[in-house]
Write a protein that holds these residues in place. Structure first.
Motif, PDB file in Angstrom:
ATOM      1  N   LEU A   1       0.412  -1.384  -0.115  1.00 11.29           N
ATOM      2  CA  LEU A   1      -0.008  -0.152  -0.130  1.00 11.29           C
ATOM      3  C   LEU A   1       1.180   1.027  -0.087  1.00 11.29           C
ATOM      4  O   LEU A   1       0.139   2.476  -0.767  1.00 11.29           O
ATOM      5  N   TYR A   2       2.002   1.021   0.490  1.00 13.29           N
ATOM      6  CA  TYR A   2       2.613   2.610   0.632  1.00 13.29           C
ATOM      7  C   TYR A   2       4.444   2.822   0.731  1.00 13.29           C
ATOM      8  O   TYR A   2       4.850   2.876   1.832  1.00 13.29           O
TER       9      TYR A   2
ATOM     10  N   LYS B   1       5.676   5.991   1.073  1.00 12.39           N
ATOM     11  CA  LYS B   1       5.208   6.858   2.209  1.00 12.39           C
ATOM     12  C   LYS B   1       6.228   6.437   3.370  1.00 12.39           C
ATOM     13  O   LYS B   1       5.958   5.804   3.751  1.00 12.39           O
TER      14      LYS B   1
ATOM     15  N   LYS C   1      -9.342  -8.140  -5.723  1.00 11.61           N
ATOM     16  CA  LYS C   1     -10.866  -7.503  -5.348  1.00 11.61           C
ATOM     17  C   LYS C   1     -12.328  -7.287  -6.588  1.00 11.61           C
ATOM     18  O   LYS C   1     -11.822  -7.546  -8.033  1.00 11.61           O
ATOM     19  N   LYS C   2     -13.522  -7.478  -5.763  1.00  7.64           N
ATOM     20  CA  LYS C   2     -14.666  -8.492  -6.917  1.00  7.64           C
ATOM     21  C   LYS C   2     -15.511  -6.628  -7.076  1.00  7.64           C
ATOM     22  O   LYS C   2     -16.061  -6.819  -6.332  1.00  7.64           O
TER      23      LYS C   2
ATOM     24  N   GLY D   1      -6.252  -1.505 -16.388  1.00  7.90           N
ATOM     25  CA  GLY D   1      -5.600  -1.095 -16.450  1.00  7.90           C
ATOM     26  C   GLY D   1      -3.764  -0.799 -15.847  1.00  7.90           C
ATOM     27  O   GLY D   1      -3.122   0.184 -16.515  1.00  7.90           O
TER      28      GLY D   1
ATOM     29  N   GLN E   1      -5.721   5.296 -21.260  1.00  2.00           N
ATOM     30  CA  GLN E   1      -4.150   5.280 -20.363  1.00  2.00           C
ATOM     31  C   GLN E   1      -3.685   4.222 -19.363  1.00  2.00           C
ATOM     32  O   GLN E   1      -5.089   3.631 -19.072  1.00  2.00           O
TER      33      GLN E   1
ATOM     34  N   ARG F   1      -1.829   1.986 -16.839  1.00  2.00           N
ATOM     35  CA  ARG F   1      -0.917   2.570 -15.157  1.00  2.00           C
ATOM     36  C   ARG F   1       0.106   1.024 -15.326  1.00  2.00           C
ATOM     37  O   ARG F   1      -0.362   0.088 -14.180  1.00  2.00           O
TER      38      ARG F   1
ATOM     39  N   PHE G   1      -8.910  -5.336 -11.167  1.00  2.00           N
ATOM     40  CA  PHE G   1      -8.903  -4.281 -10.275  1.00  2.00           C
ATOM     41  C   PHE G   1      -8.364  -3.785  -8.953  1.00  2.00           C
ATOM     42  O   PHE G   1      -8.551  -3.457  -7.860  1.00  2.00           O
ATOM     43  N   GLY G   2      -6.810  -4.596  -8.677  1.00  2.00           N
ATOM     44  CA  GLY G   2      -6.150  -4.653  -7.532  1.00  2.00           C
ATOM     45  C   GLY G   2      -6.294  -5.345  -6.447  1.00  2.00           C
ATOM     46  O   GLY G   2      -7.483  -6.009  -6.418  1.00  2.00           O
TER      47      GLY G   2
ATOM     48  N   THR H   1      -7.291  -5.853  -2.608  1.00  2.00           N
ATOM     49  CA  THR H   1      -8.013  -5.799  -1.133  1.00  2.00           C
ATOM     50  C   THR H   1      -7.923  -6.444   0.261  1.00  2.00           C
ATOM     51  O   THR H   1      -7.972  -7.820  -0.196  1.00  2.00           O
ATOM     52  N   MET H   2      -7.811  -6.035   1.474  1.00  2.00           N
ATOM     53  CA  MET H   2      -7.565  -7.029   2.777  1.00  2.00           C
ATOM     54  C   MET H   2      -8.935  -7.414   2.891  1.00  2.00           C
ATOM     55  O   MET H   2      -9.909  -6.804   3.657  1.00  2.00           O
TER      56      MET H   2
ATOM     57  N   ASP I   1      -9.170   2.301   3.645  1.00  2.00           N
ATOM     58  CA  ASP I   1      -8.738   0.691   3.715  1.00  2.00           C
ATOM     59  C   ASP I   1      -6.962   1.056   3.756  1.00  2.00           C
ATOM     60  O   ASP I   1      -6.728   0.755   5.342  1.00  2.00           O
TER      61      ASP I   1
ATOM     62  N   ALA J   1      -2.921   6.878   2.147  1.00  2.00           N
ATOM     63  CA  ALA J   1      -1.785   7.134   1.161  1.00  2.00           C
ATOM     64  C   ALA J   1      -2.278   7.109   0.079  1.00  2.00           C
ATOM     65  O   ALA J   1      -1.406   7.147  -0.990  1.00  2.00           O
TER      66      ALA J   1
ATOM     67  N   ALA K   1      -3.686   4.477  -1.794  1.00  2.00           N
ATOM     68  CA  ALA K   1      -3.191   3.677  -2.481  1.00  2.00           C
ATOM     69  C   ALA K   1      -4.571   1.999  -2.372  1.00  2.00           C
ATOM     70  O   ALA K   1      -3.696   1.127  -2.740  1.00  2.00           O
TER      71      ALA K   1
ATOM     72  N   ASP L   1      -4.828   7.185 -11.576  1.00  2.00           N
ATOM     73  CA  ASP L   1      -3.966   6.350 -11.691  1.00  2.00           C
ATOM     74  C   ASP L   1      -5.015   4.779 -10.834  1.00  2.00           C
ATOM     75  O   ASP L   1      -5.566   4.324 -10.813  1.00  2.00           O
TER      76      ASP L   1
ATOM     77  N   ASP M   1      -8.404   3.896 -11.675  1.00  2.00           N
ATOM     78  CA  ASP M   1      -8.532   2.633 -12.236  1.00  2.00           C
ATOM     79  C   ASP M   1      -9.092   1.375 -11.260  1.00  2.00           C
ATOM     80  O   ASP M   1      -9.440   0.288 -11.432  1.00  2.00           O
ATOM     81  N   PHE M   2      -8.731   1.608  -9.749  1.00  2.00           N
ATOM     82  CA  PHE M   2      -9.361   0.825  -9.320  1.00  2.00           C
ATOM     83  C   PHE M   2     -10.661   0.427  -8.340  1.00  2.00           C
ATOM     84  O   PHE M   2     -11.259  -0.186  -7.728  1.00  2.00           O
TER      85      PHE M   2
ATOM     86  N   PHE N   1     -15.359  -0.610  -4.137  1.00  2.00           N
ATOM     87  CA  PHE N   1     -14.749  -2.123  -3.423  1.00  2.00           C
ATOM     88  C   PHE N   1     -13.433  -2.407  -3.360  1.00  2.00           C
ATOM     89  O   PHE N   1     -13.043  -1.499  -3.044  1.00  2.00           O
TER      90      PHE N   1
END
Lengths: 342, 106
Positions: A49-50, A53, A128-129, A163, A189, A191, A249-250, A252-253, B39, B43, B45, B70, B73-74, B106
């Protein structure tokens, strides 16, 4: 997949900062660790996640990036040579007898250990759903959030959504074997790694894949078998024929299988005592963001403290006949030897 | 203090006084506005603090940075006026800002 067996002192679930530091505290007390994580790299949220950061509340470090902290912890625990098992999710923990636990992962790894340390943070990072209506009806046959065997897509018509790197990497990976690929993304675009993006554009230009700028709004099919989907675009709805949908879509926890291990939970957190950070099961500990107790703060530094105290009790399970003497790394020649600095 | 209005997907409205300098996401979390998950804690993220900015405010609120675009997109059901609320800093100029929440993060 063939079963792999491992026997060790301690299995740590979660390779975030607190899981990693546990290797250090347990290692000082001569306990060998295997560390399992669902991600493909160490660091947990710090890595996922970071990584870029700055964190400002690690004692002695006025500012440290998530990725830097992970690198430093990896260096700190290197003398204890832990074994990592990445991209693996622990499914089951079973009591074998009064001494050993058996831990099983979704990759058919089986561990036998005297102590289990759950340092699971916010839970498992899972795909992710997208909340498309009735998507769950198609999940067993036609919708795939991750890919274990790409051969199942041979000669299929695929819709790949997203993307980022995952979506684009799979487009390139499956382009040769699929009958047809439609890439769907909300904008033109991407990423992802520049080289990947370049290749994707050339696939689109040469008409090897179709590209639709839009968002999936509806799935259609019979009996859980996908036949087509509807894409919302600026020019109105477009119908896309496809038999498989791959949304990326990435992550999730989610708490995941932890909920099924017979541990006392309070609002999806594992209840522990504040002396040993042990759960209601003797020999299973929970430390870091995943646990709860009166006054709990979800801070990395609190997780470090919990790791140190947990290790004291873990020692009693791993070496029941030995006496534990408290020592400092600054002065103990014994500890310095273990750290390779004597 | 600046007033920010949140409208849940169900239509329920929350009008909240926010200290300038905080983000719209922080305002929602601190005041228990349902529908913002956040979540990653701000950040940029995770895309679980997605909001739709009221059309009248889109011009005044400034453009999203590349990182936020960017990350959008998620999110799901992204529109022209979609933003991640952790990236909207509250200031006096935003007094009366209205954001609508999606059906589901989500």
């Amino acid at each position: 997949m063939e079963k792999e067996l491992f026997e060790t002192d301690v299995v740590i679930i979660g390779a975030g900062p607190v899981g990693l530091f546990s290797v250090f505290e347990l290692g000082l007390l001569d306990m060998k660790c295997h560390v399992i994580d669902i991600l493909d790299k160490p660091g947990g949220q710090c890595a996922e996640l970071y990584p870029e950061k700055p964190i400002y509340d690690i004692p002695g470090m006025p500012s440290v990036l998530g990725s830097e902290l992970v690198d430093l912890l990896m260096k700190q625990i290197a003398p204890f040579n832990p074994t990592f098992h990445f991209s693996s999710m622990v499914q089951e923990i079973t009591k074998l007898d009064n001494v050993f636990w058996e831990i099983k992962t979704d990759h058919n790894e089986v561990f036998k250990a005297k102590v289990v340390v759950i340092a699971g943070g916010g839970g498992s990072f899972l795909p992710k759903k997208p909340p498309i209506k009735e998507i769950e009806n198609f999940e067993s046959n036609s919708v795939f959030y991750s890919i274990k065997n790409k051969e199942i897509f041979r000669d299929k018509e695929l819709a790949i959504v997203g993307g980022g790197d995952s979506a684009l990497d799979w487009v390139m990976n499956l382009e040769e074997i699929a009958k047809k690929i439609t890439l769907i993304h909300r904008r033109d675009q991407f990423r992802a790694a520049p080289d990947t993006v370049k290749k994707i554009f050339s696939l689109i230009e040469s008409k090897k894949i179709d590209f639709i700028m839009g968002q999936v709004s509806k799935l259609s099919g019979e009996g859980g078998i996908l036949e087509s989907l509807t894409c919302k675009t600026t020019e109105g709805d477009i119908e896309v024929g496809c038999d498989s949908l791959l949304p990326f879509f990435g992550l999730t926890m989610k708490l995941g299988p932890i909920a099924n291990w017979g541990l006392n939970l309070d609002e999806n957190l594992i209840m522990v005592d504040t002396e040993k950070f042990e759960t209601n099961e003797k020999g299973i500990f929970a430390i870091g963001d995943i646990n709860t107790y009166p006054g709990k703060l979800k801070l990395i530094l609190c997780g470090f403290h919990e790791a140190a105290l947990m290790s004291q009790q873990a020692f009693r399970y791993v070496y029941p006949d030995e006496k534990l003497t408290f020592q400092y790394t600054t002065s103990s020649s014994n500890l310095k030897k273990k750290l390779g600095v004597s | 203090m600046t007033k920010i209005n949140f409208i849940e997907f169900s239509g329920a409205e929350h009008s909240i006084d926010v200290d300038n300098g905080n983000t719209v996401m922080e305002a929602a979390i601190q005041n228990n506005v349902p529908g913002i998950d956040a979540d990653c804690g701000g950040a940029c993220a995770c895309a679980t603090c997605h909001v739709y900015v009221d059309k009248d405010w889109v011009g005044k609120i400034g453009e999203a940075e590349e990182m936020e675009k960017d990350m959008l997109d998620f999110a799901f059901d992204v529109e022209e006026n979609s933003r991640l609320s952790c990236q909207i800093k509250v200031s006096e100029e935003l007094d009366g800002l209205t954001v609508r929440l999606p059906e589901k993060q989500f």
